[in-house]
Design an enzyme around this catalytic site. Sequence first.
Site, short mmCIF file in Angstrom:
data_model
loop_
_atom_site.label_atom_id
_atom_site.label_comp_id
_atom_site.label_asym_id
_atom_site.label_seq_id
_atom_site.Cartn_x
_atom_site.Cartn_y
_atom_site.Cartn_z
N PRO A 6 30.65 56.07 35.22
CA PRO A 6 31.15 54.70 35.05
C PRO A 6 31.36 54.33 33.58
O PRO A 6 30.53 54.66 32.73
CB PRO A 6 30.05 53.84 35.68
CG PRO A 6 29.38 54.74 36.66
CD PRO A 6 29.45 56.11 36.05
N CYS A 7 32.46 53.63 33.33
CA CYS A 7 32.82 53.31 31.94
C CYS A 7 32.63 51.84 31.60
O CYS A 7 32.81 51.45 30.45
CB CYS A 7 34.27 53.69 31.67
SG CYS A 7 35.46 52.70 32.62
N GLN A 8 32.27 51.00 32.57
CA GLN A 8 32.24 49.56 32.33
C GLN A 8 31.36 49.17 31.15
O GLN A 8 31.68 48.21 30.43
CB GLN A 8 31.77 48.81 33.58
CG GLN A 8 32.74 48.91 34.74
CD GLN A 8 32.38 50.06 35.68
OE1 GLN A 8 31.84 51.07 35.26
NE2 GLN A 8 32.72 49.91 36.95
N PHE B 130 30.96 50.70 28.43
CA PHE B 130 31.56 51.14 27.16
C PHE B 130 32.93 50.51 26.92
O PHE B 130 33.37 50.39 25.79
CB PHE B 130 31.77 52.66 27.15
CG PHE B 130 30.57 53.46 27.52
CD1 PHE B 130 29.37 53.33 26.85
CD2 PHE B 130 30.64 54.39 28.55
CE1 PHE B 130 28.27 54.09 27.19
CE2 PHE B 130 29.55 55.17 28.89
CZ PHE B 130 28.36 55.01 28.21
#
Length: 126
Positions: A74-76, A78
């Site tokens: 998951p990138c949320q 960053f």
Amino acid sequence: MKTIDLFAGCGGMSLGFMQAGFEIVAAVDNWRPAITTYQQNFIHPIHELDLAEVDEAISLIKTYSPELIIGGPPCQDFSSAGKRDEGLGRANLTLDFVKIVLAIQPAWVIMENVERARLSKIHQQA
């Protein structure tokens, strides 16, 4: 090349790698709606598992003896589109991805994420 897709979602990376000639032997995700979509589009298994359960994930993944592990944690936490708060917990999944890869030691690893992940505290720990 035997490949396993971690954080597979609905299967975008799996599809791309299959179209490039890779053999996807299994996938893992923890979100039921994405898993349901994945199952409708692929014949190989997708396992519902929280990859923060590192030991359980390692045991499962070892059964497939992958030569390549692909995944997009998951990138949320960053992303410039998000709060960029690594304390929310999802950023730790990047470390869990690294722990899994180090335990499995496939010949190849491809991890996809937003550019800001490279600048994160979690990335430095990995």
